[in-house]
Design an enzyme around this catalytic site. Structure first.
Site, PDB file in Angstrom:
ATOM      1  CB  SER A 106    -112.500  15.162 -39.301  1.00  0.00           C
ATOM      2  OG  SER A 106    -113.810  14.661 -39.171  1.00  0.00           O
TER       3      SER A 106
ATOM      4  N   GLY B  52    -117.036  13.764 -38.744  1.00  0.00           N
ATOM      5  CA  GLY B  52    -117.676  13.331 -39.989  1.00  0.00           C
ATOM      6  C   GLY B  52    -119.191  13.384 -39.915  1.00  0.00           C
TER       7      GLY B  52
ATOM      8  CG  ASN C 286    -111.046   5.681 -34.647  1.00  0.00           C
ATOM      9  OD1 ASN C 286    -112.183   5.646 -35.124  1.00  0.00           O
ATOM     10  ND2 ASN C 286    -110.022   6.246 -35.286  1.00  0.00           N
TER      11      ASN C 286
ATOM     12  CB  ILE D 190    -116.021   6.345 -34.021  1.00  0.00           C
ATOM     13  CG1 ILE D 190    -114.747   6.710 -33.249  1.00  0.00           C
ATOM     14  CG2 ILE D 190    -117.244   7.092 -33.484  1.00  0.00           C
ATOM     15  CD1 ILE D 190    -114.715   6.345 -31.804  1.00  0.00           C
TER      16      ILE D 190
ATOM     17  CG  LEU E 165    -118.187   7.902 -40.359  1.00  0.00           C
ATOM     18  CD1 LEU E 165    -118.589   7.788 -41.827  1.00  0.00           C
ATOM     19  CD2 LEU E 165    -117.587   9.289 -40.094  1.00  0.00           C
TER      20      LEU E 165
ATOM     21  CB  CYS F  22    -114.524   6.617 -42.829  1.00  0.00           C
ATOM     22  SG  CYS F  22    -114.850   5.974 -41.173  1.00  0.00           S
TER      23      CYS F  22
HETATM   24  C1  LIG Z   1    -111.359   8.764 -32.709  1.00  0.00           C
HETATM   25  C2  LIG Z   1    -111.113   9.227 -34.115  1.00  0.00           C
HETATM   26  C3  LIG Z   1    -112.176   9.573 -34.931  1.00  0.00           C
HETATM   27  C4  LIG Z   1    -111.965   9.994 -36.233  1.00  0.00           C
HETATM   28  N1  LIG Z   1    -113.026  10.362 -37.010  1.00  0.00           N
HETATM   29  C5  LIG Z   1    -112.814  10.840 -38.280  1.00  0.00           C
HETATM   30  C6  LIG Z   1    -113.877  11.303 -39.087  1.00  0.00           C
HETATM   31  O1  LIG Z   1    -115.036  11.321 -38.676  1.00  0.00           O
HETATM   32  N2  LIG Z   1    -113.598  11.739 -40.344  1.00  0.00           N
HETATM   33  C7  LIG Z   1    -112.323  11.761 -40.831  1.00  0.00           C
HETATM   34  O2  LIG Z   1    -112.103  12.161 -41.972  1.00  0.00           O
HETATM   35  N3  LIG Z   1    -111.280  11.351 -40.069  1.00  0.00           N
HETATM   36  C8  LIG Z   1    -111.499  10.888 -38.816  1.00  0.00           C
HETATM   37  N4  LIG Z   1    -110.420  10.480 -38.041  1.00  0.00           N
HETATM   38  C9  LIG Z   1    -109.054  10.547 -38.597  1.00  0.00           C
HETATM   39  C10 LIG Z   1    -108.321  11.799 -38.121  1.00  0.00           C
HETATM   40  O3  LIG Z   1    -108.992  12.973 -38.566  1.00  0.00           O
HETATM   41  C11 LIG Z   1    -106.878  11.796 -38.642  1.00  0.00           C
HETATM   42  O4  LIG Z   1    -106.902  11.774 -40.061  1.00  0.00           O
HETATM   43  C12 LIG Z   1    -106.078  10.611 -38.165  1.00  0.00           C
HETATM   44  O5  LIG Z   1    -106.427  10.292 -36.851  1.00  0.00           O
HETATM   45  C13 LIG Z   1    -104.557  10.815 -38.251  1.00  0.00           C
HETATM   46  O6  LIG Z   1    -104.124  11.874 -37.453  1.00  0.00           O
HETATM   47  P1  LIG Z   1    -103.585  11.714 -35.941  1.00  0.00           P
HETATM   48  O7  LIG Z   1    -102.573  10.621 -35.967  1.00  0.00           O
HETATM   49  O8  LIG Z   1    -103.033  13.044 -35.591  1.00  0.00           O
HETATM   50  O9  LIG Z   1    -104.779  11.343 -35.111  1.00  0.00           O
HETATM   51  C14 LIG Z   1    -110.641  10.055 -36.741  1.00  0.00           C
HETATM   52  C15 LIG Z   1    -109.570   9.704 -35.909  1.00  0.00           C
HETATM   53  C16 LIG Z   1    -109.784   9.298 -34.615  1.00  0.00           C
HETATM   54  C17 LIG Z   1    -108.604   8.936 -33.764  1.00  0.00           C
END
Ligand SMILES: Cc1cc2nc3c(=O)[nH]c(=O)nc-3n(C[C@H](O)[C@H](O)[C@H](O)COP(=O)(O)O)c2cc1C
Ligand SMILES: Cc1cc2nc3c(=O)[nH]c(=O)nc-3n(C[C@H](O)[C@H](O)[C@H](O)COP(=O)(O)OP(=O)(O)OC[C@H]3O[C@@H](n4cnc5c(N)ncnc54)[C@H](O)[C@@H]3O)c2cc1C
Ligand SMILES: Cc1cc2nc3c(=O)[nH]c(=O)nc-3n(C[C@H](O)[C@H](O)[C@H](O)COP(=O)(O)OP(=O)(O)OC[C@H]3O[C@@H](n4cnc5c(N)ncnc54)[C@H](O)[C@@H]3O)c2cc1C
Ligand SMILES: Cc1cc2nc3c(=O)[nH]c(=O)nc-3n(C[C@H](O)[C@H](O)[C@H](O)COP(=O)(O)O)c2cc1C
Ligand code: FES
Ligand code: FES
Lengths: 256, 305, 305, 256
Positions: C20, C45, C68, C70, C72, C128
Site C-alpha cells: 500500500s 491508504g 516518507n 506522505i 495519507l 501509519c
Molecule cells: C511512500 C510510501 C507510502 C506508503 N503508504 C502507506 C499507506 O498508505 N498505508 C500503509 O499501510 N502502508 C503504507 N506504506 C508502507 C508500505 O506499504 C510498506 O509497508 C513499507 O514501505 C515496507 O515495505 P518496503 O520496504 O518494501 O517499502 C507506504 C510506504 C511508502 C514508502
C-alpha cells in the site's frame, strides 16, 4: 610490524583462472611489513553498501617494489566490485593484518585447497631456496593454474583433482598420508577448507611433524576488536582468527 | 573551536566516543589512530564471569548495515581488572566500561568491582539482543531497567550511563524511567533486532538465529529516538547508530545528543573516531560557531512541538 | 512450478503483492508492468474523508532506504468508490483496500462502505506513522488494535488483513491480539519511525518532522518480525520490508510468510512485482520444488526453538 | 505517449560548465514518445545506495537518432555517479514521464534560471522556427554557457546575472517586466526556482499572457503512485508534480 590503512594504487589486474583474478597493488608501507600468512582488508566501495571490508590473503609482497599480490575468486558483490579495478585506480587497503606462518623449518610441505593456495604462494616464495613441496587440490584441471604460479618456488608439485582431470583423482587428504609416510618433511603448512585443515593437522601429528593451519572466518574489524571471528581453541580459550591467527599451530585450534 | 564536553562529570576532549563492542579495548586500533585523540573509549561489554559468546557465524552484512550476534564474549571482570585495565593506563582518554548482568544483583556487583581508578564511568548495557538471559529483557521494561540503574548507582561513585534498546514501543518512557532511577546519562541506540536467512541452506545466517542490526541503515531510527529522548529527559544523551561521518554526527547533535559514539564505522574506517571529531570542528568553523554545545538540540528551534 | 496461493480466501496467481502507498491504485504502473501478473494490488491508504496529506517535503533518501511522510493523502472513500474502483474492474488481479481511520468507528464505517464487489479484501492500517490522530496509536496497543479489527470484521464479509507496526516492543503479542480479534491475515512490516535533519538549515528534512523508514535497510528487522509473528499465530502472514529481488522474497517465505509485498522497490524498478514472482519460480525450479508453499516457514526446521 | 524503462546506451558525456554535464543517451523508445517539458528517471547505481532514481528533464530528444540529451549539475552523490558514465556504458532510464509544455503559441518567451534552462532548451528547439526569445538568469557569466546552446533556436537572448558579469545585473524577474511590456509575446514558459515561477506567472497574468511553469519536487516513483511530490493547486485540489506536471498553467498552481 605496524599496520596501516592507505589508498593503495592498482598496478595491474588480470584474470588467471575461471573467475579468479590476480591484483597487484602498490602499498609500500604494507609491503615493507608484510609476512606470509598475513592478510589485507579492503574497502570495495566508497558508499555504505556493501558496507564491510573484505579480507584477502597476501599471495605475495615485494618490499623492494612496494607491491602486494592478491589472488581472489569472484564469489559475491564485494569481489565483483574489486574485479572492476583498473591500473591507476586507488583502493583503500588496511594491513598487514594477523599473524603469519612460522618460517623456521627446512623441508616444508605446503598443502592447499582452492583459494587457500593464495597465502601458500607467498609462503613458498619466502621459504625458497629451501626445498619446498606443495600439495594442491582443486575441483578440476581448470583450477590448477596454480601449478604455473608455484613452479618457480617449489621443487615438487603434487596435485589432486576431484574429477581426476589433473594429477591424482581425489582430495589432498587422500594423497597426504603417502607424502608424509616418506618421512622427508619437517613442517606442514596448510590452508583451505576446515575439514582439510583438521585432517592435515591430524596426519601431521601422527607423523610428529609440526603443522600450521591458516583459518578463515567472517570478519568485520580484522584487528581483534569486534570478536566476529573467534574460534574455540583446543584448550577451551577462544582465539581471534584475525589477530591471533589466521595462522595457528594445528594443536592450538584442533583437538588432534 | 572548542570540542571539549563534560559528560555527566566525565571530561572529554571531543564529543566523539567509540561504541562498546566495536573498538575492543582500544589498543587493537592503536596502529591506526591516536587513542589520545578520542573523546572516550567504551570497552566491550563485560560480565561477572568470562563468556565464550555465541557459536556459529556471528556477523552478516546487510544493505548499508550489519547484523551481529557476538553474544558478549569477554574474559570477565576479574581478567579485565587484572590484565586489561592496567594496559589502558597510558592512554589519556577516559575509559568507560560497558557492563551486562544476568540479574539485577550482578549489575550491582559489577559496578562495585569496577569502582576503581582508571575507570572513568560505567555504561549499563540493558539492551544486548544477543544473549538469552538478562540483556534485552531489562531494556524492554521500565521497572526492571530502573531496578538495574538503582543497583548500579548504589554501588559506584562513578558517572553512570544507561544504554537503551531501540526495540521498544516508547523510548521516551524508558528514558524517563532510567533518569528517575538516577542515571547520569543515557546512550542510545543499541542494535535493532534483526534476522537473515540463507536461501540456499534455509538456515538462519547467524548461529544465534537473530542478531543486532547496526550501521548506516539504522541511522534514521537512531536520530529519531535521540530526538525523542533528549526532549524527554534533562540528563545528557549520547547518540549513536550509523554514524560514519561528521555530517552524521552533527545530525545527532542537532537532535539533542551531547556526545556521539562511532560503532560499526570503526570497522570500515579505523580512523573514524578521530575523523568525525575533526569534521565537527571544520563544520563549526564553517558555520562560525565556537563551541560544539551551540549545536545541541537545535533542531528543536524548528520542530514546533 | 506453482506460484498460486489462497490468502485467507483471496486467490492470487502469485504470492507477490504490491504494498500500500507504493503502487498508487495500479494504473499508474500499467505502462511498465502487466497488472494481471501481480498477486494482488493493495491500494493507497483510504480514509473516510479526503485528506490533503502533510505539508513540506515528504520524502528523504537514507542509506539503502527512504523516509516518507506522505500523511495519507487520498481522495477519500467516496471518490475511491465512485471513480477509482470502476477503473480497476478490467484488471484480473485482486484489489485490496488499505484503510485508516481516526476512530474505531471510522474503521468500521470504512469497512462497511467497501463491502462491495471489486474489492477483494480489506487491509487495516493501524500503523501509519505519519498522521497525528489514530494511525500508529492503534498499532502500538493490543487492546485498541483488537478493537479496530473487531469493528472491521463486524462490518464486512471480505477477508480482513491487519497490518502491524514494527515500532513495538513485542510484535508477537500484537499479532496474537489481532488474531484473537478475528483478523484473517496479518501483514508486516509497515515503516519504522525515523527522522533526518538537514545539517545546513538545522531543520528536520521532512515537513512532518518524523517519517517512516522503508527499503532494503529495514529488511533484517522485517524478516525477524515476520519470523516471530508466523510462529505466534495460525493465520497467514504477508511479509514485506525491503524486498527488492526474489532472493529477498524467499527469505520472507522461509521465515514464515505465505505471501510477500513489494513496496519501495517499485520506485526503483517498476517491474519489481512481476520480476520477484518470476524469480521465485526460477528458484523453485532450481531447488526441484513444485509449489511455493514448500518454502513457507522452513527456516524453523533449523531454528530449534 | 507510452512510457518505458530500458537500459539506455551512453553515447557521450561532456562537461559544458562548472560541474555541469551534457549526457547523450540512446533510448529510441523514449526519444520517440518524448515531448518538451517531460523528464526521465534514472538509476544511478545498481546497488541499494543510493536507492532512488534521479529525475532529469529532457534537454533534447531526437526521434530520428533515437537519442536523448540531458544537462545536469553535479550536486550530490547521485549526480556524481551519473557523471562517471562513459561512452558505451548503460544506464537504467525510465521515461518519458510527466506532462510537457503546450506548443500552441506563436511568439513565446522562455524564462529560465540555472538548471531550469534544460527543459527550455528542448522547448526552444521544438518551437523553432517560430520566433523564440529566451530570458536566462544565472549567478555569474560562468553559468551562462547556456547562451551558446540556445543560440541556434532562439532569435533573442536576454541575460541577467546576479553579479552583472554578463547581461543585466539582477535576476530574471528584474528584466521580465520590461520584456513583457513590449507586448510582443503570446506565451511565457518558465522553469527555475519557485519564486521566479510565481513572479513570472503573476507578471504574465498582469499582461494577460498565458504562462506555463515547470515545477520541481522530491520524487520517489515519478509516475504518480507515491504522492511524494504533490502540491496544492490554486483550487485547493492537490496536483502530482510528476504526473499532472511538471508543467502546469501558472494559474493552476499559483494564486495569481
Ligand atoms: C511512500 C510510501 C507510502 C506508503 N503508504 C502507506 C499507506 O498508505 N498505508 C500503509 O499501510 N502502508 C503504507 N506504506 C508502507 C508500505 O506499504 C510498506 O509497508 C513499507 O514501505 C515496507 O515495505 P518496503 O520496504 O518494501 O517499502 C507506504 C510506504 C511508502 C514508502
Ligand atoms: C583471512 C582471510 C583471507 C582470505 N583470503 C582470500 C584469498 O586470498 N582469496 C580469496 O579468493 N578469498 C579469500 N578469502 C575469502 C574472501 O574474503 C571472501 O571470498 C570475500 O570476502 C567474499 O566477498 P564477496 O563480497 O564477494 O562475497 P559475499 O558473499 O557477497 O560477502 C558477504 C560478506 O561475507 C563475507 N564473506 C563471504 N565469504 C567469505 C569467506 N569465505 N570468508 C570470510 N568472509 C567471507 C564478506 O567478507 C562479506 O562481509 C579470505 C578470507 C579470510 C577471512
Ligand atoms: C522533474 C525534474 C526535473 C529535473 N531536471 C533537472 C535537470 O534537467 N538538470 C538538473 O541538473 N537537475 C534537474 N533536476 C534536479 C535533479 O533531480 C537533482 O539535482 C538530483 O536529483 C540530485 O541528485 P543527487 O543525488 O546528486 O543529490 P542529493 O542531494 O544527494 O539527492 C538526494 C535525494 O534528493 C533528491 N533531490 C535532490 N535535489 C533535488 C531537486 N532539486 N529536485 C528534486 N529532487 C532532488 C534526489 O533525487 C535524491 O532522491 C530535476 C528535478 C525534477 C524533479
Ligand atoms: C560487533 C558489535 C558488538 C557490539 N557489542 C556491544 C556490547 O558489548 N555492548 C553494547 O552495549 N553494545 C554493543 N554493540 C552496539 C554498539 O555499541 C552500538 O550501540 C550499535 O552498534 C549502534 O551503533 P553503530 O551503528 O554506529 O554501530 C555492538 C555492536 C557491534 C556491531
Ligand atoms: S574480525 Fe573483528 S575480532 Fe576478528
Ligand atoms: S513522485 Fe511519486 S507521485 Fe510524484
Amino acid at each position: 610490524m605496524s599496520k596501516t590503512v592507505s589508498m593503495a594504487l592498482v598496478r595491474d589486474q588480470k584474470t588467471i583462472g575461471p573467475l579468479v583474478k590476480l591484483l597487484t597493488l602498490e602499498a609500500p608501507e604494507i609491503a615493507k611489513n608484510a609476512r606470509p600468512g598475513q592478510f589485507v582488508h579492503l574497502r570495495v566501495n566508497d558508499g555504505p553498501a556493501p558496507l564491510l571490508r573484505r579480507p584477502l590473503s597476501l599471495a605475495g609482497a615485494d618490499a623492494g617494489q612496494g607491491t602486494l599480490t592478491l589472488i581472489y575468486r569472484i564469489v559475491g558483490q564485494g569481489t565483483a566490485l574489486l574485479a572492476r579495478l583498473k591500473t591507476g585506480d586507488r583502493v583503500d587497503c588496511m594491513g598487514p593484518l594477523g599473524a603469519g606462518f612460522d618460517l623456521d623449518c627446512e623441508r616444508p610441505l605446503l598443502v592447499g585447497g582452492g583459494m587457500g593456495l593464495a597465502p601458500l604462494l607467498y609462503l613458498a616464495g619466502a621459504l625458497c631456496p629451501r626445498p619446498v613441496a606443495v600439495l594442491m587440490g582443486g575441483r578440476s584441471q581448470e583450477e590448477l593454474f596454480w601449478q604455473g604460479l608455484f613452479a618457480e618456488a617449489c621443487r615438487h608439485i603434487h596435485i589432486t583433482t576431484d574429477d581426476g582431470s589433473l594429477g591424482r583423482r581425489g582430495v589432498t587428504l587422500d594423497l597426504l598420508p603417502e607424502l608424509l609416510a616418506g618421512g622427508e618433511f619437517d613442517r606442514v603448512a596448510a590452508c583451505g577448507p576446515r575439514l582439510m585443515l583438521e585432517g592435515a593437522g591430524r596426519l601431521a601429528a601422527r607423523h610428529k611433524i609440526a603443522c600450521q593451519v591458516s583459518l578463515e572466518d567472517y570478519m568485520a574489524c580484522g584487528v581483534g576488536a569486534c570478536l566476529s571471528c573467534t574460534c574455540a581453541g583446543a584448550d577451551g580459550r577462544r582465539r581471534k582468527v584475525c589477530a591471533d591467527g589466521p595462522v595457528f599451530w594445528a594443536g592450538e585450534v584442533f583437538a588432534l | 573551536m572548542m570540542l571539549n564536553v563534560d559528560l555527566a562529570g566525565i571530561p572529554m576532549k571531543t564529543p566523539v566516543m567509540t561504541a562498546s563492542g566495536t573498538f575492543g579495548f582500544g589498543p587493537e586500533y592503536a596502529d591506526f589512530v591516536d587513542l589520545n585523540r578520542l573523546g572516550a573509549i567504551v570497552v566491550k561489554g563485560t560480565t561477572l564471569k568470562p563468556r565464550p559468546g555465541n557459536d556459529g557465524r556471528r556477523i552478516a552484512e546487510t544493505p548499508a548495515g550489519m547484523l551481529n550476534a557476538i553474544g558478549l564474549e569477554n574474559p570477565g571482570v576479574d581478567e579485565f581488572l587484572a590484565h586489561t585495565l592496567p594496559k589502558l593506563q597510558g592512554i589519556d582518554t577516559p575509559v568507560i566500561v560497558n557492563i551486562s548482568g544476568n540479574t539485577v544483583e550482578e549489575y550491582g556487583e559489577l559496578a562495585a568491582r569496577l569502582d576503581v581508578s582508571g575507570v572513568a564511568g560505567i555504561e549499563i548495557n540493558i539492551s544486548c539482543p544477543n544473549v538469552k538471559e538478562g540483556g534485552i529483557a531489562f531494556g524492554t521494561s521500565c521497572a526492571s531497567a530502573a531496578a538495574v540503574v538503582k543497583a548500579v548507582k548504589g554501588n559506584t561513585a562513578k558517572p553512570v550511563i544507561t544504554k537503551l534498546s531501540p526495540n521498544v514501543t516508547d523510548i521516551a518512557e524508558m528514558a524517563r524511567a532510567v533518569e528517575a532511577a538516577g542515571t547520569d546519562a543515557i546512550s542510545l541506540i543499541n542494535t535493532l533486532l534483526g534476522m537473515a536467512i540463507d536461501i540456499h541452506s534455509w538456515r538462519p545466517v547467524l548461529g544465534n538465529v537473530v542478531g543486532g542490526l547496526s550501521g548506516p541503515a539504522v541511522k534514521p531510527v537512531a536520530v529519531r529516538m535521540v530526538w525523542q529522548v533528549a526532549r524527554a529527559v534533562r540528563c545528557p544523551v549520547i547518540g549513536m547508530g550509523g554514524i560514519m561521518t561528521a555530517r552524521d554526527a552533527v545530525e545527532f547533535l542537532l537532535a539533542g545528543a551531547s556526545a556521539v559514539a562511532v560503532g560499526t564505522a570503526n570497522f570500515v574506517n579505523p580512523r573514524a573516531g578521530v575523523e568525525v571529531a575533526e569534521g565537527i570542528r571544520d563544520y563549526l568553523a564553517e558555520k562560525g560557531l565556537t563551541h560544539v554545545r551551540q549545536l545541541i538540540g537545535r533542531v528543536n528551534d524548528f520542530t514546533g512541538r
